[in-house]
Design a protein around this motif. Structure first.
Motif, short mmCIF file in Angstrom:
data_model
loop_
_atom_site.label_atom_id
_atom_site.label_comp_id
_atom_site.label_asym_id
_atom_site.label_seq_id
_atom_site.Cartn_x
_atom_site.Cartn_y
_atom_site.Cartn_z
N TRP A 1 60.70 43.94 38.66
CA TRP A 1 59.51 44.06 38.98
C TRP A 1 58.28 42.59 39.13
CZ3 TRP A 1 61.57 47.10 37.00
CH2 TRP A 1 61.04 48.81 37.25
N LEU A 2 57.54 42.28 40.42
CA LEU A 2 57.32 40.80 40.73
C LEU A 2 55.63 41.28 41.28
CD1 LEU A 2 58.03 38.03 41.60
CD2 LEU A 2 57.61 38.89 44.40
N GLU A 3 54.97 40.08 40.38
CA GLU A 3 53.75 40.49 40.47
C GLU A 3 53.14 39.68 41.26
OE1 GLU A 3 51.61 42.50 38.56
OE2 GLU A 3 53.26 43.28 37.71
N VAL A 4 52.07 39.87 41.98
CA VAL A 4 51.53 39.30 43.12
C VAL A 4 50.12 39.20 43.45
CG1 VAL A 4 51.22 38.32 45.68
CG2 VAL A 4 53.41 39.46 44.91
N SER A 5 49.48 37.72 42.85
CA SER A 5 48.45 38.24 42.35
C SER A 5 47.85 37.30 44.10
CB SER A 5 47.55 38.02 41.74
OG SER A 5 47.99 36.50 40.95
N ARG A 6 45.75 37.18 44.32
CA ARG A 6 45.20 36.43 45.14
C ARG A 6 43.58 36.22 44.46
NH1 ARG A 6 45.21 35.18 50.42
NH2 ARG A 6 44.16 33.64 50.71
N THR B 1 29.43 38.35 41.09
CA THR B 1 30.11 38.10 40.69
C THR B 1 31.10 36.68 40.33
OG1 THR B 1 32.10 38.86 42.27
CG2 THR B 1 30.95 40.94 40.16
N ASP B 2 31.38 36.21 40.03
CA ASP B 2 31.97 34.61 40.29
C ASP B 2 33.45 34.73 41.23
OD1 ASP B 2 29.63 33.75 38.90
OD2 ASP B 2 31.59 33.85 37.36
N GLU B 3 34.02 35.79 40.90
CA GLU B 3 35.21 36.13 41.60
C GLU B 3 36.07 37.69 42.35
OE1 GLU B 3 38.62 32.95 40.18
OE2 GLU B 3 39.45 35.19 39.35
N ALA B 4 36.56 37.75 42.97
CA ALA B 4 37.21 38.23 43.80
C ALA B 4 39.12 38.30 43.13
CB ALA B 4 36.87 38.82 44.69
N GLN B 5 39.82 39.49 42.67
CA GLN B 5 40.67 39.22 42.48
C GLN B 5 41.74 40.70 42.85
OE1 GLN B 5 41.88 39.04 38.20
NE2 GLN B 5 43.90 39.13 38.34
N VAL B 6 42.63 40.10 43.60
CA VAL B 6 44.10 41.86 43.88
C VAL B 6 44.93 41.01 42.62
CG1 VAL B 6 44.66 42.65 45.91
CG2 VAL B 6 42.54 41.28 46.09
N GLN B 7 45.93 42.41 42.44
CA GLN B 7 47.18 41.80 42.05
C GLN B 7 48.02 43.70 42.17
OE1 GLN B 7 46.81 40.68 38.42
NE2 GLN B 7 48.66 41.55 37.76
N ALA B 8 49.03 42.98 42.72
CA ALA B 8 50.17 44.01 42.75
C ALA B 8 51.25 43.95 42.22
CB ALA B 8 50.22 44.35 44.08
N SER B 9 51.85 45.16 41.85
CA SER B 9 53.07 44.60 41.03
C SER B 9 53.76 45.18 42.29
CB SER B 9 52.75 45.72 40.51
OG SER B 9 54.28 45.69 39.36
N PHE B 10 55.27 44.46 42.84
CA PHE B 10 56.23 45.11 43.23
C PHE B 10 56.94 45.50 43.22
CE2 PHE B 10 53.13 42.87 46.02
CZ PHE B 10 53.15 44.06 47.61
N SER C 1 40.41 30.25 47.90
CA SER C 1 41.11 30.93 46.92
C SER C 1 42.25 30.75 46.11
CB SER C 1 41.74 31.63 47.50
OG SER C 1 42.40 31.18 48.54
N ARG C 2 42.52 31.32 45.39
CA ARG C 2 44.07 31.18 45.25
C ARG C 2 45.13 31.77 45.13
NH1 ARG C 2 41.77 29.08 38.75
NH2 ARG C 2 40.73 30.98 39.95
N ALA C 3 46.64 31.86 45.02
CA ALA C 3 47.97 32.18 45.55
C ALA C 3 48.26 32.43 44.26
CB ALA C 3 48.20 32.51 47.09
N PHE C 4 49.39 33.36 43.93
CA PHE C 4 50.05 33.35 42.82
C PHE C 4 51.01 34.64 42.74
CE2 PHE C 4 45.90 32.23 40.82
CZ PHE C 4 45.78 30.98 39.86
#
Length: 575
Positions: free
Chosen positions: A95-100, A59-68, A108-111
């Motif tokens: 509700w706050l979205e956080v992803s990497r 795969t080209d990319e891994a992603q992790v995303q969470a909703s706080f 890597s990129r952080a959002f």
């Protein structure tokens, strides 16, 4: 609280979606199934270092995303807004979205709230929402700074206020010291400047110039020089007519000529006897000469008047020449124009006024330092007293928890020592001492406690500090290392108690802990066509029985199921 977590292409996990809720959540699974990747996803959300090697192969990319989910008046939302992020609100919650995102190649990129931010920003914001206690974090509790932070947290409002006052006093003391040190470092240089400034002022004051004086004198001299030139020309013309440069004036010479012509007239009749001139002609010449004499007298008079009107003033011009010479000498000596010299002299007077008494200024600065140090010392003492009380309270609370965490004979002692150094957080050094068994000598926690013991002590600290509801999510990994049986059940109950105040996520191998969960996720490995993937599923109540049986005996047997059912019944009865 974390409302949901999505994982894509991270290690052995291809796709996973976890709906998390309040209370106690456990994550179980066989060794090597991929539970570590679940923990890694939380670390990535905290802004920890990303490893491209963890991107799933192919795969080209891994992603992790969470909703706080946080209170909509949470202070950290201002930091999100400052970073350009947004969030959704519903009633009193946000509700706050956080992803990497971790590419297989590249950075890597952080959002945060949809806005791209540095990973350090995630660490600042998510660090307030998620506390991870895992193998890599065990040594954090062993550090003096973490132990001091724990004591300060236990001290509550009193310690926070004392620390805030200390930090302010420390800054005031440092500012006072810096002012004194700067003064001492420059006082010799200022002495050299003082001499130069005094010399400049003396030279300028001796001449006492005024702004624009050079230009004014130059213009005046030009006017006077022009007037002097006109005066000399008029005077010369008048003197020539007046005969000052000859034996007689021009008019007198003409009158003498008239007199001579009268002699000729006396000897000549009107008809003219000499054959050269008639009387009529001679009379005409006499009249003309007489008129010329009068005209020349008038002209001489007018020229004299013009000379007097030129405004020539030789003495004033001489004075101006002398003054301009003074100014030229000044500019040559000081190496600048007159106007620049005046401005520099004014600045020098200002500087000299501030340095009139360096000893007095030094004494004033020294007094300021002494006062600031006295206030700082008093503030440090108040902070020390608050920490000593907080340390005793925290020590008692931790020790009351240790028997429930399979550390019945262990004891924690918290020592707060004060040094002579004013540090950023006070004069205190805080040290947790650990006594594994009664009768043994206490040693520094980092030197004595094992990894499993550190994890449980960390849990004890969190339990001691969690008297009220918290917006923080706690993640415990390997907290149950080396624990089983009744002790494991007691450990689970402490985790359960913590979950009544905060969201708690536990990665565990112990069935007694898993049985207490409000939400149970299992990580399972699958092999298809030579490819291994890992899936994460939330178990229903019925699905929990075989998983607990596996955790108890390593396989899903009737005996293990019976034991698992007993654990679940005990949990249901407790509820």
């Amino acid at each position: 609280m974390i409302d949901s977590l999505d994982i894509h292409h991270l290690g052995v996990i291809d796709e996973a979606h976890l709906n998390l809720g309040p209370g106690l959540t456990v994550v179980t699974g066989e060794t090597g199934a991929g539970k570590t990747m679940a923990v890694s996803s939380f670390l990535l959300l905290q802004g920890r270092k990303a490893d491209a090697a963890k991107v799933r192969y192919g795969t080209d990319e891994a992603q992790v995303q969470a909703s706080f989910v946080v209170p909509k008046d949470a202070a950290l939302l201002q930091r999100v807004a400052d970073a350009g992020g947004v969030w959704d609100e519903d009633h009193d919650q946000a509700w706050l979205e956080v992803s990497r995102r971790i590419p297989a190649r590249g950075h890597s990129r952080a959002f945060l709230g949809g806005a791209r931010v540095p990973a350090a920003t995630l660490e600042q914001v998510v660090g307030d929402l998620l506390t991870i206690h895992g193998q890599s974090e065990q040594m954090r509790l062993a550090s003096s700074s973490a132990q001091r932070d724990a004591v300060d947290a236990a001290g509550g409002t009193r310690t926070r206020r004392a620390l805030r006052d200390y930090v302010q006093r420390l800054q005031e003391y440092r500012d006072a010291r810096e002012a004194l040190e700067n003064f001492d470092a420059t006082i010799r240089e200022q002495a050299r400047f003082r001499l130069a400034w005094q010399a400049l002022v003396a030279k300028v004051d001796a001449v006492n110039p005024t702004l624009g004086e050079e230009d004014d004198l130059r213009a005046q001299s030009q006017d006077l020089e022009s007037a002097e030139s006109r005066f000399e020309a008029f005077s010369s013309a008048a003197s020539r007519l007046a005969g000052e440069q000859a034996s007689s004036s021009v008019s007198d010479t003409i009158r003498q000529a008239v007199h001579d012509l009268h002699k000729v007239l006396d000897d000549t009749d009107e008809t003219g006897t000499d054959g050269s001139a008639t009387a009529h002609q001679l009379n005409e010449l006499v009249e003309r000469l007489s008129a010329a004499a009068l005209e020349i007298d008038d002209i001489a008079s007018e020229i004299s008047q013009l000379a007097n009107q030129t405004g020539a003033n030789p003495q004033q011009l001489e004075d101006i020449y002398a003054r301009r010479q003074q100014l030229r000498t000044l500019t040559r000596e000081v190496g600048m124009s007159v106007d620049e010299a005046i401005a520099q002299a004014d600045e020098a007077r200002t500087q000299l006024a501030s340095l009139q008494d360096p000893e007095q200024e030094q004494a004033r600065l020294q007094d300021t330092v002494r006062t600031a140090q006295e206030l700082l010392t008093r503030s440090a003492s108040e902070l020390h007293a608050a920490r000593v009380d907080a340390a005793q309270s925290l020590e008692n609370a931790i020790n009351s928890e240790l028997p429930h965490l399979a550390l019945g004979d262990a004891r924690i002692s918290i020592v707060v020592n004060s040094s002579e150094t004013f540090g950023s957080h006070g004069q205190d050094t805080v040290e947790f001492l650990f006594q594994a068994n009664s009768g043994l000598q206490s040693h520094a926690l980092a030197q004595t406690a094992s990894g499993g013991e550190l994890s449980r002590i960390m849990l004890a600290v969190e339990l001691a500090l969690s008297d009220t509801d918290s917006d923080v999510t706690f993640l415990f990994d390997e907290v149950d290392a080396g624990v089983g049986g009744v002790a494991a059940r007691a450990l689970g109950e402490r985790l359960k108690r913590l979950s009544s105040h905060a969201q708690v996520i536990v990665v565990t191998h112990v069935a007694q802990i898993a049985a207490l969960a409000d939400h149970h996720f299992v990580v399972r490995k699958h092999r298809e066509g030579g490819t291994t993937t890992t899936a994460v599923h939330e178990l229903t109540f019925d699905e929990r029985l075989p998983e607990l049986a596996r955790m108890l005996s390593g396989s899903d047997t009737d005996v293990a199921r019976a034991h698992a059912a007993e654990l679940l019944r005990g949990e249901n009865m407790a509820r």
